[in-house]
Motif scaffolding. Structure first.
Motif, PDB file in Angstrom:
ATOM      1  N   ALA A  54       0.841  -1.196   0.000  1.00  0.00           N
ATOM      2  CA  ALA A  54       0.000   0.000   0.000  1.00  0.00           C
ATOM      3  C   ALA A  54       0.869   1.236   0.000  1.00  0.00           C
ATOM      4  CB  ALA A  54      -0.896   0.011   1.224  1.00  0.00           C
ATOM      5  N   GLY A  55       0.410   2.277  -0.669  1.00  0.00           N
ATOM      6  CA  GLY A  55       1.213   3.487  -0.713  1.00  0.00           C
ATOM      7  C   GLY A  55       0.711   4.597   0.194  1.00  0.00           C
ATOM      8  N   ALA A  56      -0.545   4.486   0.651  1.00  0.00           N
ATOM      9  CA  ALA A  56      -1.153   5.627   1.333  1.00  0.00           C
ATOM     10  C   ALA A  56      -1.960   5.195   2.541  1.00  0.00           C
ATOM     11  CB  ALA A  56      -2.063   6.369   0.363  1.00  0.00           C
ATOM     12  N   ALA A  57      -1.708   5.838   3.666  1.00  0.00           N
ATOM     13  CA  ALA A  57      -2.475   5.560   4.879  1.00  0.00           C
ATOM     14  C   ALA A  57      -3.006   6.863   5.443  1.00  0.00           C
ATOM     15  CB  ALA A  57      -1.593   4.867   5.911  1.00  0.00           C
ATOM     16  N   VAL A  58      -4.282   6.870   5.811  1.00  0.00           N
ATOM     17  CA  VAL A  58      -4.864   8.042   6.462  1.00  0.00           C
ATOM     18  C   VAL A  58      -5.411   7.635   7.821  1.00  0.00           C
ATOM     19  CG1 VAL A  58      -6.795   9.694   6.390  1.00  0.00           C
ATOM     20  CG2 VAL A  58      -5.362   9.372   4.379  1.00  0.00           C
ATOM     21  N   LEU A  94      -6.125   2.228   4.512  1.00  0.00           N
ATOM     22  CA  LEU A  94      -4.901   1.941   3.778  1.00  0.00           C
ATOM     23  C   LEU A  94      -5.310   1.673   2.328  1.00  0.00           C
ATOM     24  CD1 LEU A  94      -1.854   1.412   4.558  1.00  0.00           C
ATOM     25  CD2 LEU A  94      -2.449  -1.010   4.481  1.00  0.00           C
ATOM     26  N   PRO A 142      -3.883   1.861  -2.184  1.00  0.00           N
ATOM     27  CA  PRO A 142      -2.761   2.041  -3.090  1.00  0.00           C
ATOM     28  C   PRO A 142      -2.490   3.528  -3.335  1.00  0.00           C
ATOM     29  CG  PRO A 142      -4.388   0.523  -4.028  1.00  0.00           C
ATOM     30  CD  PRO A 142      -4.998   1.130  -2.810  1.00  0.00           C
ATOM     31  N   HIS A 143      -3.566   4.337  -3.357  1.00  0.00           N
ATOM     32  CA  HIS A 143      -3.396   5.763  -3.666  1.00  0.00           C
ATOM     33  C   HIS A 143      -4.059   6.651  -2.626  1.00  0.00           C
ATOM     34  CE1 HIS A 143      -1.677   4.522  -7.411  1.00  0.00           C
ATOM     35  NE2 HIS A 143      -2.723   3.744  -7.619  1.00  0.00           N
ATOM     36  N   ARG A 144      -3.508   7.864  -2.488  1.00  0.00           N
ATOM     37  CA  ARG A 144      -3.935   8.713  -1.376  1.00  0.00           C
ATOM     38  C   ARG A 144      -5.392   9.135  -1.438  1.00  0.00           C
ATOM     39  NH1 ARG A 144      -1.501  11.945  -4.889  1.00  0.00           N
ATOM     40  NH2 ARG A 144      -2.139  14.111  -5.237  1.00  0.00           N
ATOM     41  N   ARG A 145      -5.901   9.385  -2.651  1.00  0.00           N
ATOM     42  CA  ARG A 145      -7.278   9.875  -2.753  1.00  0.00           C
ATOM     43  C   ARG A 145      -8.267   8.905  -2.115  1.00  0.00           C
ATOM     44  NH1 ARG A 145      -9.751  13.598  -6.399  1.00  0.00           N
ATOM     45  NH2 ARG A 145     -11.613  14.248  -5.245  1.00  0.00           N
ATOM     46  N   PHE A 182      -7.948   8.982   1.730  1.00  0.00           N
ATOM     47  CA  PHE A 182      -8.600  10.164   2.312  1.00  0.00           C
ATOM     48  C   PHE A 182     -10.120  10.019   2.264  1.00  0.00           C
ATOM     49  CE2 PHE A 182      -4.637  12.768   1.640  1.00  0.00           C
ATOM     50  CZ  PHE A 182      -4.592  13.337   2.910  1.00  0.00           C
ATOM     51  N   ALA A 207     -11.684   7.348   4.648  1.00  0.00           N
ATOM     52  CA  ALA A 207     -11.711   7.752   6.060  1.00  0.00           C
ATOM     53  C   ALA A 207     -12.777   8.818   6.301  1.00  0.00           C
ATOM     54  CB  ALA A 207     -10.334   8.265   6.490  1.00  0.00           C
ATOM     55  N   GLU A 208     -12.890   9.767   5.359  1.00  0.00           N
ATOM     56  CA  GLU A 208     -13.864  10.843   5.535  1.00  0.00           C
ATOM     57  C   GLU A 208     -15.295  10.307   5.403  1.00  0.00           C
ATOM     58  OE1 GLU A 208     -12.767  14.204   3.166  1.00  0.00           O
ATOM     59  OE2 GLU A 208     -14.009  15.559   4.343  1.00  0.00           O
TER      60      GLU A 208
END
Lengths: 83, 150, 150, 83
Positions: C28-32, C99, C101-104, C107, C110-111
């Motif tokens: 995974a590349g992105a965690a919020v 968690l 693969p990509h930040r969008r 985000f 989670a929201e």
């Protein structure tokens, strides 16, 4: 003025920085690129696709048609891929 | 408003940084942490990632994005940590933390900073795999992500 | 996709939970991480916050939101922790971690979960201050936040 | 059927749960609220503003005009304020 190169541009040119003293008729970034390419075949190859190259004057990103003005440092680099 | 921007070569501990960021905060209701991690695809595994950067400009740009975010959203605190140099799969590359009275501002502030950082902070990634080294190409969807804030 | 939903009375350590969530993740590349904190306004300070909840329904609803989020966004892992009972200013109430693969996606996931949680998970906050106890009123902007996902 | 109350509703009624056995003509949630209010003044006061009260049948949020059906548990509570 000081010239900086980053990422694949730095690798292709085989140097990260150099100092250049362009003549007075070199007033914009495009002028500078033309002048450098004329004097250096490596530069011409590395800068083949100019639309792919970004430029910063004294650490501010600017377009290629920007005048060099009093800038002390110019940096050339590919699109950024941080984060 | 307090802002911290840290560029560093050393690995950092994501949870420890979040806790330091949250410590003694009783006036804020919402905290968002984004952590970017070195990813290794099963199909194209990488052995390491190397980040090159332009130090003074990177610092100035990140501080600029944080200031813009704080002007645009109701944020109480911002922290941005970005690494450079060599790192391994699973290691954190970047962490953006925001603290706000309400969740929406905290989410938007963090996403805003990440979107600007991706396209406008002078960092360049090079992946090292079994077949050699390759510079990561910029993605157009990152430009699109930045453009939606304008 | 793995999903964990934990309801608990005990305090938790936000950073430690983030680290446990991230541990050994290299795909995974992105965690919020979103952390909700007990807030005490300087103007109307509270001494404690008490959360009442409807246990089986709260568990089912949170699992439902997580499932909806995973169907809607490309998420690899979700963790939701929500406390009940008495807590003090500065303590964490809730933490949502995603968690991707990509930040969008991280985000938005989670929201999305937070927006649903705020309006549709059976928890009720009561603030205790020097003037007594008062039930927190629901906010219409939370309904609006949820509605934008429909 | 089992009736649950939460938050200020629970406090006003002074109980968190009870068991009721409504007659057969009580088929919807509205019917149930009417029937309970008729038999209990406290309930009538607590449920004065029905639009403020949310309802769950067997842990699913439903509108007040929903039939009770075979539901075993009904919960009454104010708008939720978690997170």
């Amino acid at each position: 003025m000081k010239v900086l190169y980053f990422a694949w541009l730095r690798e292709r040119l085989n140097r990260g920085e150099e100092t250049v003293s362009p003549p007075k008729d070199v007033t914009t970034i495009v002028d500078l690129m033309d002048w450098m390419a004329k004097n250096d075949e490596g530069f011409e190859l590395a800068f083949e696709k100019r639309s792919l190259i970004k430029t910063a004057l004294d650490e501010n990103i600017v377009d290629h048609d920007t005048p060099l003005g009093e800038a002390k440092t110019i940096a050339f680099f590919p699109p950024m891929t941080g984060g | 408003m307090s802002t911290i921007v840290r560029l560093q070569n050393e690995i950092f501990d994501p949870g420890q940084e979040s806790n330091a960021f949250l410590k003694d905060e009783t006036q804020a209701g919402a905290a968002v942490t984004f952590t970017g991690i070195v990813r290794s695809n099963a199909k194209a595994p990488i052995t390491s990632l190397t980040l090159e950067h332009y130090p003074p400009m990177a610092q100035a740009q990140l501080e600029g994005f944080a200031t813009k975010a704080s002007e645009r959203f109701e944020l109480q605190k911002i922290c941005v940590i970005h690494r450079y140099g060599k790192m391994l799969p699973g290691e954190p590359i970047v962490q953006v933390m925001t603290l706000a009275p309400h969740r929406r501002a905290a989410f938007e502030g963090a996403e805003f900073i990440m979107d600007f950082l991706k396209t406008s902070a002078p960092f360049w990634k090079k992946e090292t795999g079994i077949n050699g080294e390759v510079w990561v190409e910029a993605k157009t969807h990152d430009d699109d992500a930045m453009d939606r804030w304008s």
